[in-house]
Each structure stands twice: as structure tokens, then as C-alpha cells.
Design a protein around this motif. Structure first.
Motif, short mmCIF file in Angstrom:
data_model
loop_
_atom_site.label_atom_id
_atom_site.label_comp_id
_atom_site.label_asym_id
_atom_site.label_seq_id
_atom_site.Cartn_x
_atom_site.Cartn_y
_atom_site.Cartn_z
N GLN A 18 0.84 -1.19 0.00
CA GLN A 18 0.00 0.00 0.00
C GLN A 18 0.88 1.25 0.00
O GLN A 18 1.99 1.24 0.50
CB GLN A 18 -0.95 0.02 1.19
N ALA A 19 0.35 2.29 -0.59
CA ALA A 19 1.01 3.58 -0.63
C ALA A 19 -0.02 4.64 -0.27
O ALA A 19 -1.16 4.59 -0.73
CB ALA A 19 1.59 3.84 -2.01
N TYR A 20 0.38 5.57 0.55
CA TYR A 20 -0.53 6.63 0.97
C TYR A 20 0.30 7.86 1.37
O TYR A 20 1.52 7.79 1.49
CB TYR A 20 -1.41 6.18 2.14
N ARG A 21 -0.38 8.97 1.55
CA ARG A 21 0.26 10.21 1.99
C ARG A 21 0.08 10.35 3.50
O ARG A 21 -1.02 10.13 4.03
CB ARG A 21 -0.37 11.42 1.30
N ASN A 22 1.15 10.73 4.18
CA ASN A 22 1.03 10.98 5.62
C ASN A 22 0.56 12.42 5.85
O ASN A 22 0.27 13.14 4.90
CB ASN A 22 2.35 10.68 6.34
N GLU A 23 0.49 12.84 7.09
CA GLU A 23 -0.02 14.17 7.42
C GLU A 23 0.87 15.29 6.87
O GLU A 23 0.40 16.40 6.65
CB GLU A 23 -0.17 14.31 8.93
N ALA A 24 2.14 15.00 6.65
CA ALA A 24 3.06 16.00 6.11
C ALA A 24 3.03 16.05 4.59
O ALA A 24 3.75 16.83 3.98
CB ALA A 24 4.48 15.70 6.58
N VAL A 52 5.28 4.18 1.68
CA VAL A 52 5.10 2.87 1.03
C VAL A 52 5.29 1.79 2.08
O VAL A 52 6.27 1.79 2.82
CB VAL A 52 6.12 2.69 -0.12
N GLU A 53 4.34 0.86 2.14
CA GLU A 53 4.42 -0.28 3.04
C GLU A 53 4.24 -1.56 2.23
O GLU A 53 3.30 -1.67 1.44
CB GLU A 53 3.35 -0.21 4.12
N VAL A 54 5.15 -2.50 2.43
CA VAL A 54 5.11 -3.78 1.71
C VAL A 54 5.35 -4.90 2.73
O VAL A 54 6.30 -4.84 3.50
CB VAL A 54 6.17 -3.85 0.59
N GLY A 55 4.49 -5.89 2.72
CA GLY A 55 4.66 -7.08 3.56
C GLY A 55 5.38 -8.15 2.77
O GLY A 55 4.88 -8.62 1.75
N PRO A 61 11.03 11.76 1.54
CA PRO A 61 11.05 13.13 2.05
C PRO A 61 10.69 14.18 0.99
O PRO A 61 10.40 15.31 1.34
CB PRO A 61 12.50 13.32 2.53
N VAL A 62 10.70 13.80 -0.27
CA VAL A 62 10.36 14.73 -1.35
C VAL A 62 8.85 14.68 -1.58
O VAL A 62 8.30 13.62 -1.88
CB VAL A 62 11.12 14.36 -2.65
N GLN A 63 8.18 15.80 -1.45
CA GLN A 63 6.72 15.80 -1.55
C GLN A 63 6.22 15.69 -2.98
O GLN A 63 5.04 15.43 -3.19
CB GLN A 63 6.16 17.05 -0.88
N ASP A 64 7.08 15.88 -3.98
CA ASP A 64 6.67 15.76 -5.38
C ASP A 64 6.48 14.31 -5.82
O ASP A 64 5.94 14.06 -6.90
CB ASP A 64 7.70 16.41 -6.30
#
Length: 155
Positions: A66-72, A77-80, A142-145
Motif C-alpha cells: 500500500q502507498a498513501y500520503r502521511n499528514e506531512a 510505502v508499506e510492503v509485507g 522526504p520529497v513531496q513531489d
């Protein structure tokens, strides 16, 4: 003595003329690159096509991704990654390893992986997974783009 020195001079000239500082590498096929998934396996050095494969994809399964945007606003990216052991009939003749050591990294892209440049690449991270265990790989760009990613699992 003159013959030996002229032979050495000719040999040196041949060697230096044949050395090139730049080696041309053929460009990869764009269709092949665009067909790659977001999690890719690199082939290890111990590849034997006739007696079964030592490819990581024979031992590893991706449980979730899964991939998502955090509050910042950063891409997370999270992979099991699960070490399931050998499941192919061609691996009957060898003992399965009790643990796998993976070198993982994640590349982040501004848009499409094929068309856009890479904006950030994580350092290689060594991950050790025992047979039957699942490792939760998580990385934050860390890059928001960043809008796209590719996780590389290697040996």
C-alpha cells in the motif's frame, strides 16, 4: 634488443588503442520497463535455468502493498514480505535456506516510472527474514513531489 622493444611498443599501442573510456550500453525497451510492477525482484548470481531457479520470487511472496500520503504530505510505502520457502517441484533436490537476506531499496518518481525522472532513492537496507516470517517494509519519501514508486528486492 631493437626487436624486443619494437614488439613491446606495438603491443602497448594495440592495448591502448583497444581501450575505450566509455562503454555504450543498449537502452532498455520502454515496453518492458512500463510492464514492471511496483515491486520487482532482481535475479541473484546463483541462477541455474536447468535445475530450478534460485530467484527470490520462488521463495518470497508479497502479502500486502500500500502507498498513501502521511499528514506531512509525504508518500509512504508499506510492503509485507513473507519468506514462504521453496514451493516449486524443481527445488526438491536442495535444502531450503532457513533465512533469506535481502537488500531492499525504494525508488520514488515524480510521475510515471517510465517518463519521469527519479526524485529520491533510499539507501540499501539489509533485511533478514526467517522461513515463515513476514517483514513489514516501510519507507517514507522526504520529497513531496513523489507520486510513484518501485521497491527493488535483491540478493
Amino acid at each position: 634488443m631493437k626487436i624486443v622493444s619494437s614488439v613491446l611498443l606495438v603491443c602497448a599501442a594495440v592495448i591502448f588503442c583497444s581501450c575505450r573510456p566509455v562503454h555504450e550500453v543498449p537502452r532498455p525497451d520502454i515496453d518492458k520497463i512500463s510492464a514492471e510492477g511496483s515491486v520487482v525482484f532482481t535475479r541473484p548470481a546463483q541462477f541455474t535455468p536447468f535445475f530450478g531457479t534460485y530467484s527470490l520470487s520462488a521463495f518470497i511472496e508479497i502479502v500486502y502493498e500500500q502507498a498513501y500520503r502521511n499528514e506531512a504530505g509525504q508518500l509512504v510505502v508499506e510492503v509485507g514480505i513473507r519468506n514462504r520457502g521453496p514451493v516449486s517441484w524443481t527445488d526438491w533436490h536442495r535444502k531450503a535456506p532457513q533465512q533469506l537476506t535481502l537488500n531492499t531499496r525504494c525508488n520514488f518518481y515524480r510521475g510515471n516510472r517510465v517518463a519521469s525522472p527519479m526524485v529520491y532513492s533510499t539507501n540499501r537496507q539489509k533485511v533478514v527474514i526467517r522461513r515463515g516470517e513476514t517483514y513489514a517494509y516501510k519507507v517514507v519519501c522526504p520529497v513531496q513531489d513523489a507520486q510513484n514508486y518501485q521497491v527493488v528486492l535483491g540478493d
